[in-house]
Design an enzyme around this catalytic site. Structure first.
Site, PDB file in Angstrom:
ATOM      1  N   ARG A 186       5.700   6.265  13.640  1.00 59.84           N
ATOM      2  CA  ARG A 186       5.558   6.851  12.292  1.00 59.84           C
ATOM      3  C   ARG A 186       4.993   8.256  12.363  1.00 59.84           C
ATOM      4  O   ARG A 186       4.013   8.507  13.047  1.00 59.84           O
ATOM      5  CB  ARG A 186       4.640   5.977  11.439  1.00 59.84           C
ATOM      6  N   HIS A 203       0.856  -1.202   0.000  1.00 53.72           N
ATOM      7  CA  HIS A 203       0.000   0.000   0.000  1.00 53.72           C
ATOM      8  C   HIS A 203       0.883   1.240   0.000  1.00 53.72           C
ATOM      9  O   HIS A 203       2.103   1.150   0.135  1.00 53.72           O
ATOM     10  CB  HIS A 203      -0.901   0.028   1.238  1.00 53.72           C
TER      11      HIS A 203
END
Ligand code: SIN
Length: 276
Positions: free
Chosen positions: A265, A95
């Protein structure tokens, strides 16, 4: 700063640099390298969550992920966490981040915080190189198409992730949505043509029959995942990766059952995508 090709067609390793302590000149150099390669790997970084946040803020503006839990200290830092007794991981299929948003994320900066003893590598693909190598026939077929991207099938009420043991770590069920984007975009910094569809979030070509879309998308996906466009990054303590979501895919290997893994992240905001 030293820049070494990481694999044939995918990524560069940047050494002799500490991200927590970058001069303005080094930051400017990094922007140029990022625009050219779209996938940067760093090792042996002394990089606290505060350093992570500061580096991200120097590079761009931050967009907070709607579904992942954030760290207690910094709402801008998402946890990509898999517990020892958990089976499903985040991002286990190919993705690119946030393609389901009208203005998709520009980049993501991922930092290793807790690693399994074995496994847990992240694979990447280079979508600019993959586009260049498409056959003229496929290029002309997809030239003016748009595609629908979504997160409902993953994070929505009956979404795939909600049926797994990942569900308890996710929020945002009521924040799902779709967006459409050109199938071939012009990368805003490199000027290269890039294939902008991905297996995780692209549903179908706009205005096409679902099965016909699926057939072409599957052909494109099989093309992109060839070894000449992909690489696998083996994490070690102090590793950081920084990828451009507009010209790469990634997936996290889920091959470390019984061990925990925690990554931090930060996702950087992008701009509207332009058709090639
Ligand atoms: C992600 O999809 O952002 C996670 C990648 C990883 O955990 O390696």
């Amino acid at each position: 700063m030293k820049v070494t090709r990481y694999s044939e067609g995918c990524g560069v390793l940047i050494s002799d640099i500490q991200l927590a302590d970058l001069s303005d000149t080094q930051l400017a150099d990094l922007r140029t390298i990022f625009a050219e390669h779209g996938l940067l790997f760093f090792r042996d970084q002394d990089f606290s969550p505060q350093d992570h946040l500061q580096f991200a803020q120097r590079f761009g503006s931050i967009v907070v992920n709607k579904f992942f839990r954030a760290t207690e200290e910094f709402p801008e830092i998402a946890e990509v966490r898999k517990e020892k007794d958990q089976h499903t991981n985040i991002g286990g299929g190919w993705h690119t981040d946030h393609s389901y948003d009208d203005i998709p994320a520009m980049g993501s900066i991922l930092v290793a915080r807790k690693l399994p003893e074995t496994g847990g590598d992240t694979q990447f693909a280079n979508l600019a190189n993959a586009y260049d190598a498409l056959s003229p026939k496929l290029k002309s077929l997809i030239e003016n198409l748009r595609a629908v991207h979504s997160n409902k099938h993953l994070y929505g009420e009956n979404g795939l992730y909600r049926m797994t043991d990942l569900a308890e770590h996710l929020g945002g069920m009521d924040r799902v949505g779709d967006a459409t984007h050109p199938v071939v975009i012009i990368h805003p910094e490199s000027g290269r043509k890039v294939l902008y569809v991905n297996p995780g979030h692209t549903i179908q070509f706009e205005g096409w029959d679902f099965t016909e879309s699926r057939n072409i998308l599957d052909e494109l996906y099989a093309h992109v995942t060839q070894p000449q466009f992909t690489c696998s990054f083996k994490w070690s303590p102090g590793s950081v990766t920084f990828w451009d979501n507009r010209c790469t895919w990634h997936q996290a290997n889920n091959d470390y059952q019984g061990q925990a893994r925690l990554m931090h992240r930060i996702t950087l905001a992008g701009s509207a995508l332009t058709a090639a």
